[in-house]
Each structure stands twice: as C-alpha cells, then as structure tokens.
Design an enzyme around this catalytic site. Structure first.
Site, PDB file in Angstrom:
ATOM      1  N   ASN A  10      -7.830  15.857   0.533  1.00 22.46           N
ATOM      2  CA  ASN A  10      -8.752  14.586   1.111  1.00 22.46           C
ATOM      3  C   ASN A  10      -9.002  13.106   0.104  1.00 22.46           C
ATOM      4  OD1 ASN A  10     -11.538  13.042   1.694  1.00 22.46           O
ATOM      5  ND2 ASN A  10     -13.005  14.598   0.543  1.00 22.46           N
ATOM      6  N   TRP A  11      -8.591  12.663   1.051  1.00 21.37           N
ATOM      7  CA  TRP A  11      -7.390  11.128   0.579  1.00 21.37           C
ATOM      8  C   TRP A  11      -9.088  10.365   0.227  1.00 21.37           C
ATOM      9  CZ3 TRP A  11      -2.716   8.775   2.356  1.00 21.37           C
ATOM     10  CH2 TRP A  11      -1.386   9.834   2.837  1.00 21.37           C
ATOM     11  N   LYS A  12     -10.459  10.533   0.590  1.00 25.76           N
ATOM     12  CA  LYS A  12     -11.531   9.278   0.555  1.00 25.76           C
ATOM     13  C   LYS A  12     -11.358   8.695   0.934  1.00 25.76           C
ATOM     14  CE  LYS A  12     -13.157  12.690  -2.694  1.00 25.76           C
ATOM     15  NZ  LYS A  12     -13.943  13.116  -3.311  1.00 25.76           N
ATOM     16  N   HIS A  96     -19.335  17.498   4.302  1.00 27.91           N
ATOM     17  CA  HIS A  96     -18.621  17.151   2.680  1.00 27.91           C
ATOM     18  C   HIS A  96     -19.986  16.721   1.598  1.00 27.91           C
ATOM     19  CE1 HIS A  96     -16.962  15.416  -0.699  1.00 27.91           C
ATOM     20  NE2 HIS A  96     -15.594  16.378  -0.686  1.00 27.91           N
ATOM     21  N   GLY A 174     -14.895  15.303  -8.317  1.00 30.77           N
ATOM     22  CA  GLY A 174     -14.321  14.300  -8.850  1.00 30.77           C
ATOM     23  C   GLY A 174     -14.859  13.866 -10.650  1.00 30.77           C
ATOM     24  N   GLY A 234      -8.930  16.559  -3.170  1.00 28.96           N
ATOM     25  CA  GLY A 234      -9.064  14.992  -3.736  1.00 28.96           C
ATOM     26  C   GLY A 234      -8.929  14.533  -4.883  1.00 28.96           C
ATOM     27  N   GLY A 235      -8.895  13.782  -6.313  1.00 28.84           N
ATOM     28  CA  GLY A 235      -8.414  13.483  -6.579  1.00 28.84           C
ATOM     29  C   GLY A 235      -6.002  13.595  -6.763  1.00 28.84           C
TER      30      GLY A 235
END
Ligand code: PEP
Length: 252
Positions: A10-12, A96, A174, A234-235
């Site tokens: 998930n690159w956001k 999310h 995160g 994510g990160g």
C-alpha cells in the site's frame, strides 16, 4: 488445499511518476521464484502508467480506495470500481484505518464499498483492526468482530469466497510497533472462526493478511503463523529491496 500467500504493498500518497516507475522496474526486474502473489497499490493517478509498467510481469495491481457508487455519476473527485478494473486492477483496499479515521468511513460505508468492489469484479481487501485504546480496554475481539460482521451481514458469507481480509492493528500502522506473532495469530484465528460458523469451506480458503509495520526482520515469524496468509505492507513497500525480502519470506 494450501492458501496461496499474498504480499500487498500500500503505497498510500507517496511517490512521483518517475520514482514509481523506478520502483516497479526494480520489482519486475527481480522475479523471485516464490509461489505467492505480489500486489502493488499505487496512488490512483499513477495506475494507468503502472498498468504498462507491470504488464507481462508477475505483479498484480490494486486500488487504495473506491467509491461506494456503482456506475457513473456526479461524484466529483471519486473513482468507481469499474474504473479501477478498466485500469487493470484486480484488487482494491477497503476500510483502511486511515480512511476510517481521517475520512470518517463507517462500517456501513465500508460494507457498501466492499459490495461495489465485487460488483466491478475486483477482490476487496477488507481492513479491520483496533486502536491502542481499544486493545488496552480488551476490546480487540469485539471491534474486529463488529467490523467483519458489518460486511458479513451486508454482503453475505458467499462474498468472502472472493475477498481478502487484512488485520491491521491501528497502533502498529506506520509506528514501527508490530503485533507479536502470537497477538496477530489470535486475532486472525478469531476472524477465521467467525467465518467458519457461517461457511467452513469459505473460511478455510480465505486469505487473512497481517498489516502493521511488517518488515523483512519480522515477516518470517509473522508469516509462519497458521492463520497469517500474507501481508499488507505500507512503509516497507516503498523500498524494493525490503518489499522483495518480505515477498521471499512468504516462501515459508
Ligand atoms: C498500511 O498502510 O496498511 C500499513 C500496514 O503500513 P505500515 O506497513 O507502514 O505499518
């Protein structure tokens, strides 16, 4: 039948066209022979370009969000499931915790998005998870049961034959804090047990991902747990080397 693992990024709201292209090039350039699925979810404006970048590779494409409305309409700023499907997406993230908290998405809205995703032929990745305050109040199981239950009630258990659930404790997203493998397994098992009550076959084949500061250093021990079928990352998905290391950990 063993469940084929899924490692999803998930690159956001990160990246640029050039940076995203380079990241995908690193991922497509290295094709680890691991029998698992790799999915990336770039920001929506980059999906059209990303479709070309992943073309012919092992990488699947997903959206991070979609409108609950099916079809077209006067919904400025929104995009539909059909548009994501049109851009080559196979999956889309729904519910999310950032959408639930910053954009006030309720369980009912998340359920509507889940249904809209499937109506467009997409596999929804339903995110659920408790806040730190809820965990400290021993409400984890109740919160997750409520979030999953809202979608089960709205869509029916049959809908989970082509869906994925991601357990993402909000306090771990995160933050660098990760649920221990035992903490995560306990929640994953409780989610599967909820499904078993309604349909044991669907429950057995359902992919339940863990998300929350999954990194190369902890992926192996998390993915070794019986009910952890992959990761929503994510990160670490913004760094090709880290994402590939996690993907390799999915080999077990
Ligand atoms: C996420 O965004 O879903 C997530 C799990 O992020 P991170 O891996 O950075 O905690």
């Amino acid at each position: 039948m063993p469940r084929k693992r899924l490692i999803a990024g998930n690159w956001k709201m990160h990246g640029s066209v050039e940076g995203s292209r380079a990241l995908v090039a690193e991922l497509t350039g290295s094709n680890p022979s691991v029998d698992a699925q790799m999915l990336i979810c770039p920001p929506a404006p980059y999906l059209a370009a990303a479709r070309d970048w992943v073309s012919g590779s092992h990488i699947l494409l997903g959206g991070q969000n979609l409108s609950e409305h099916v079809g077209t309409g006067a919904y400025t700023g929104e995009h539909s499931g059909a548009m994501l499907e049109d851009l080559g997406c196979s999956h889309v993230i729904v519910g999310h915790s950032e959408r639930r908290s910053y954009y006030h998405e309720t369980d009912a809205l998340v359920a509507a998005k889940f249904i809209a995703a499937q109506a467009a032929g997409l596999v929804p990745i339903l995110c659920v998870g408790e806040t730190l305050a809820e965990r400290e109040a021993a409400a984890t199981q109740a919160v997750v049961a409520r979030q999953v239950g809202a979608v089960l009630d709205a869509a029916g258990v049959g809908a989970f034959a082509s869906a994925v659930i991601a357990y993402e404790p909000v306090w771990a997203i995160g933050t660098g804090k990760t649920a221990t493998p035992a903490q995560a397994q306990e929640v994953h098992a409780s989610i599967r047990a909820m499904l078993v009550e309604r349909d044991a076959t669907i429950a057995a084949s359902l992919l339940i991902l863990y998300g929350g500061s999954m990194k190369p250093a902890n992926a192996g021990e998390l993915l070794a747990m019986e009910d952890i079928d992959g990761g929503l990352i994510g990160g670490a998905s913004l760094d090709a080397a880290q994402f590939l290391d996690i993907f390799r950990a999915a080999a077990g």
